[in-house]
Design an enzyme around this catalytic site. Structure first.
Site, mmCIF file in Angstrom:
data_model
loop_
_atom_site.group_PDB
_atom_site.id
_atom_site.type_symbol
_atom_site.label_atom_id
_atom_site.label_comp_id
_atom_site.label_asym_id
_atom_site.label_seq_id
_atom_site.Cartn_x
_atom_site.Cartn_y
_atom_site.Cartn_z
ATOM 1 N N CYS A 283 -7.701 2.297 1.606
ATOM 2 C CA CYS A 283 -8.789 1.597 0.922
ATOM 3 C C CYS A 283 -8.295 1.077 -0.427
ATOM 4 O O CYS A 283 -7.818 1.824 -1.259
ATOM 5 C CB CYS A 283 -9.967 2.558 0.705
ATOM 6 S SG CYS A 283 -11.221 1.867 -0.372
ATOM 7 N N SER B 22 0.809 -1.223 0.000
ATOM 8 C CA SER B 22 0.000 0.000 0.000
ATOM 9 C C SER B 22 0.844 1.276 0.000
ATOM 10 O O SER B 22 0.341 2.348 -0.308
ATOM 11 C CB SER B 22 -0.914 0.014 1.217
ATOM 12 O OG SER B 22 -1.764 -1.099 1.160
#
Lengths: 615, 363
Positions: free
Chosen positions: A381, A325
């Site tokens: 997300c 991420s």
């Protein structure tokens, strides 16, 4: 005198007296040969033979130079020298092959070990050059061998400098180790003038700055007779000590980083984004520089080389990992660059994302609900970035990733740095001979798939973000390297936006990086939890491998001074596992720089700024 | 009689005495620089040699030539004694004697052979043509001791004997027919002879020949003598390194510094200038010997002086060229210079023969 052949024959060869005169003539010829030859040897070639005569009587023994010391940025010694006893052999002076057996039994080591030394170097060097057989002799060994040396003219014991790493295993990958040069090293002009047995850098800083640290060998000169017995000592040329090297490393940060890694496999990089100075560069599992700098058994060496957790690899510069991420920073910047991302537009995350027949899931079951960019970064997300990635395509993302130095070596002054892979359509066609499938874009957008990076590359990337798009050149040598920054060329507002988001990753209570939060030091950063296909370390119980944990962040938020990148192999959740490691490095940085970081107390008359700090 | 000889020599040949004295002094000085003890011993040998020379002067050379066979026989007998009871030193069996008074009969064979060949070439004081029998007899007289000496092993002295024999054959002249036949025969048998010779040579003798072919092939091995000798000579320069500066000698890099390579020592110490002086003195002595031969009417005197000339001339040239690396190391000593009592006595004795000839032939 008429000299027809007959009269010549008569005068020269006719009578005994005539022949005797011929003999005398021969004498004059011979005498002239003697005189001419004498003149040639003694007068014309005098200097040549005089030099040979000098060479005969002067025995020159090279004295190994002392390697320069290596210190951290504040002068704390990381490497220095000490003495040790080493046994040498002069192959040309060994009279019987049995002698090496006697020496071995005196030392109490197998003959094969000594023979290995002779065979590696002794075969390529001239036979009068001493070859080191065994270093680090104990006093008992020295004593036993010394008693026999009188009948072993081909062997001698010499005091040699030995590399000492006082902090034991600290920063082993960074410092590297030294070793006796191998026949292969002789091809390099850097080593040709060195006496055998001198340590040369084999890895790390020791190798990178070898010519700088090495120094120049001295020469001990003695008058000897034909039996090699010393008659008197001549003036010797002292060895030139190598220059000492000051690193950018701060031993306190390095220590904290290594202590926090503990026995987990991973790497920590601490970088000053303002000038590219590396403050810490840790990698675990590690090795002992001191142990590797000594002669070691083949078994132990093989054990190190073939260990399943690869202790010899410097994971900070040579370990290739999916960034997970953390890479979302790149995707975000790419979106802003391509005008395909509106930071204020809200987005609905339902927990799944579909490309063709493939369904991608968010890390959070059920999704994050409705959010916009700020929250998407803060809570990492996945669905948001899948969507953004599909809109951008791999080439746009790869372009920005490369702008920030991914997929390229950082040029750090360490040998054998590796660079990660930034895939795009061309890359895939070239290396995998296949077209890019749409289903490969969403993983790339969240830092998975073919994408790999090194922790150092990620630290540099975060440094560039922290410095508003000015990228540093990481280095380890203090003062002499390039400290200027290279602009990446993105608008200021993009960075302001992203940095604010990164700040909340740490500061917001529900941010994934909240474990890193320190009340007194404003940290911004991004966590990463990168799914891996296989376990990198020993996998005893064959469980599904845990994800690699990342935390890459910088601080203080307002004027960044330090970037910390932490990677823990198969650690699990990025914030919970890698985060605390980074936090402690930040904390140590704060503790050691408190005076500079705390703004001077404002004059009492001035009004307090609203909000105080950035908290 | 004794006084007559003395005054004759002093009056007629002062230059000869100066040359001889110069060479003997150079010899002592050089040996002193190698090892003072050797110089002392050599000094004693020089005195002994001068006494022997004086003794030879007392006896007319004609008497010596008449008794040549006897003298030759005695020395040959001594050579057999060496073979049987000789004293061994440095791997060689060359010496007989008691204590430090050791003599090398092989050296005396040189003088004995010169006398013997002179005697055998004459009949009632007249020169006789060379017959096959004479040739064979002379050859046998030279080859037999040469073989005995070569097996001691002492190749140098054996070579000297063969050279002396060759000098006599050269002087007598070989009929061209015999020369052609022996040349063809020699060439035909050369491979066999070489093979025989090679297998009978000692290993160090073979090494010396190999080393001569390529001295640099193994600097620390067989070519070592030659290389170190040239280095010693070459480091001398114009005026030499002086007595103390001659490192090749002082640090023992030059093997055989007092014997075969004494000329190299002298040259390293005294340089090209010193070497020229020494060469001049030696050349004068050879020239003196040659004049003696050429000036004598008596064939016996001529052959005797020629033999001495050949011995000096070739000993001197071969040794100098060996030291300078032009010839292989055959171990021929420098006359009057190399350390060794017997060699010194023989050299002084043969020079005494020259004076003897000059003195008695005049009368």
């Amino acid at each position: 005198m008429a000299l027809d052949s007959r009269s010549l024959k008569r005068t020269l060869l006719g009578t005994p007296r005539a022949r005797f005169r011929g003999l005398i003539l021969l004498f004059w010829v011979g005498l002239s040969v003697v005189v001419i030859r004498l003149y040639v040897v003694e007068v014309i070639k005098h200097s040549h033979y005089l030099a040979l005569a000098r060479e005969n009587i002067v025995k020159s023994t090279p004295i190994p130079p002392l390697r320069g010391e290596i210190t951290d940025r504040h002068g704390v010694v990381l490497v220095h020298n000490g003495p040790e006893f080493a046994l040498f052999e002069v192959p040309g002076e060994v009279r019987s092959p049995r002698e090496i057996g006697w020496v071995a039994s005196d030392l109490g080591v197998p003959v094969a070990r000594l023979l290995r030394s002779t065979r590696s170097l002794g075969f390529v060097l001239p036979s009068h050059v001493p070859v080191p057989l065994l270093a680090g002799l104990s006093m008992a060994q020295v004593g036993r061998v010394n008693m026999d040396l009188y009948r072993l003219p081909g062997f001698f014991i010499q005091i040699m400098p030995k590399r000492i790493y006082p902090e034991n295993n600290l920063a082993a990958h960074l410092l590297g180790y030294v070793g006796s040069f191998t026949p292969g090293d002789l091809k390099s002009s850097l080593y040709r003038h060195l006496p055998p047995g001198t340590g040369v850098g084999k890895s790390g800083i020791e190798k990178e700055y070898d010519s700088y640290l090495q120094g120049t060998p001295g020469m001990r000169r003695q008058l000897v007779n034909s039996h090699g017995i010393m008659i008197k000592s001549l003036r010797e040329k002292p060895p030139g000590e190598g220059q000492s090297l000051r690193l950018t490393i701060d031993i306190r940060l390095q220590t904290v980083a290594e202590r926090m890694l503990g026995d987990r496999r991973g790497a920590v990089v601490a970088l000053d984004p303002r000038n590219g100075e590396l403050l810490a560069l840790a990698s675990h599992p590690s090795y002992s520089s001191g142990e590797l700098s000594q002669a070691m058994s083949t078994a132990r060496w093989n054990e190190l080389v073939h260990a399943p957790d690869h202790p010899l690899t410097n994971r900070a510069t040579q370990g290739l990992y999916p960034p997970g991420s953390v890479f979302k920073i790149v995707t975000t910047l790419s979106g802003l660059q391509e005008n395909k991302l509106d930071p204020d537009k809200s987005f609905r995350c339902g927990g799944t994302f579909r490309v063709g027949s493939v369904i991608f899931h968010d890390w959070k079951k059920g999704g994050h609900g409705t959010l916009h960019l700020h929250r998407a970064i803060e809570q990492s997300c996945d669905i948001f970035f899948y969507t953004l990635g599909m809109r951008l395509g791999p080439d746009a993302i790869a372009r920005v990733a490369r702008d920030f130095g991914l997929g390229q070596k950082t040029g750090i002054d360490l040998p054998a740095e590796l660079s990660g892979v930034v895939p795009d359509r061309r890359w895939k066609r070239k290396y995998l001979h296949a077209p890019w499938y749409p289903g490969e874009t969403p993983p790339m957008a969240i830092g998975q798939g073919y994408l790999t990076v090194t922790p150092l590359e990620m630290a540099r990337l975060m440094g560039a973000v922290a410095m508003d798009g000015r990228m540093s050149h990481p280095h380890l040598r203090l003062g002499k390297s390039k400290t200027s920054l290279t602009p990446v060329g993105f608008p200021q507002k993009d960075f302001t936006l992203v940095k604010a988001d990164l700040r909340d990753v740490v500061a917001a209570p529900h941010g994934t990086g909240h474990p890193v939060n320190l009340p007194f030091f404003a940290i911004a950063g991004k966590t990463g939890t990168a799914q891996v296909v296989s376990n990198r370390g020993p996998n005893k119980n064959k469980k599904r491998p845990k994800a690699d944990s990342w935390f890459v962040g910088f601080g203080p938020f307002d004027s960044p001074r330090i970037v910390v990148a932490v990677l823990i192999e198969n650690g699990g959740d990025g914030g919970d596992v890698a985060g605390p490691v980074a936090r402690e490095v930040f904390r140590m940085y704060y503790v050691t720089h408190a005076a500079e970081l705390t703004p001077p107390p404002p004059p009492p008359a001035a009004p307090l700024r609203p909000g105080g700090g950035s908290l | 009689m004794r006084q007559e000889i003395g005054t004759y020599i002093l009056k007629i040949h002062p230059l000869f005495l100066v040359a001889l004295g110069g060479v003997l002094a150079i010899d002592l000085l050089t040996l002193y620089s190698v090892n003072p003890y050797l110089a002392m011993k050599q000094g004693i040998w020089e005195l002994v040699g001068l006494f022997v020379a004086g003794g030879i002067l007392m006896v007319p050379y004609t008497l010596l030539v008449k008794n040549a066979r006897l003298i030759y026989g005695i020395v040959l007998g001594l050579l057999f004694v060496v073979v049987l009871f000789g004293h061994q030193s440095h791997g060689a069996r060359r010496w007989i004697g008691v204590g430090w008074f050791q003599i090398q009969p092989s050296e005396f064979m040189i003088l004995a052979l010169i006398l013997f060949l002179t005697g055998s070439l004459l009949r009632n004081g007249k020169d006789v043509p060379l017959t096959l029998g004479l040739f064979a007899g002379g050859a046998l007289a030279a080859v037999l001791p040469a073989i005995l000496i070569a097996r001691q092993p002492d190749l140098g002295t054996a070579v000297e004997l063969m050279i002396i024999f060759s000098v006599y054959i050269l002087l007598k002249g070989i009929p061209s027919r015999i020369l052609t036949i022996s040349l063809i025969g020699g060439l035909a048998f050369f491979p066999i002879a070489w093979e025989l010779l090679w297998t009978h040579l000692h290993e160090f003798q073979k090494d010396r020949i190999r080393a001569f072919v390529d001295p640099a092939s193994d600097p620390s091995g067989m070519g070592y003598h030659t290389i170190q000798s040239i280095v010693a000579v070459g480091s001398g320069g114009w005026f030499g390194q002086g007595l103390s500066g001659a490192t090749q000698v002082h640090y023992q890099f030059l093997p055989g510094a007092q014997t075969d390579f004494v000329f190299a020592v002298f040259t390293e110490e005294w340089g090209f200038a010193g070497a020229l002086l020494f060469l001049t003195l030696m050349a004068y002595l050879v020239w003196f010997a040659a004049r003696t031969a050429l000036e004598s009417r008596d064939p016996a005197a001529f052959y005797l002086a020629s033999g001495v000339t050949g011995f000096f001339l070739f000993g001197f040239l071969i040794n100098a060229l060996m030291v300078l690396g032009v010839l292989p190391v055959v171990g021929v000593p420098m006359p009057l210079m190399s350390y060794g009592g017997s060699a010194m006595i023989v050299a002084l004795g043969s020079l005494a023969l020259l004076l003897n000839i000059r003195f008695y032939a005049k009368r």
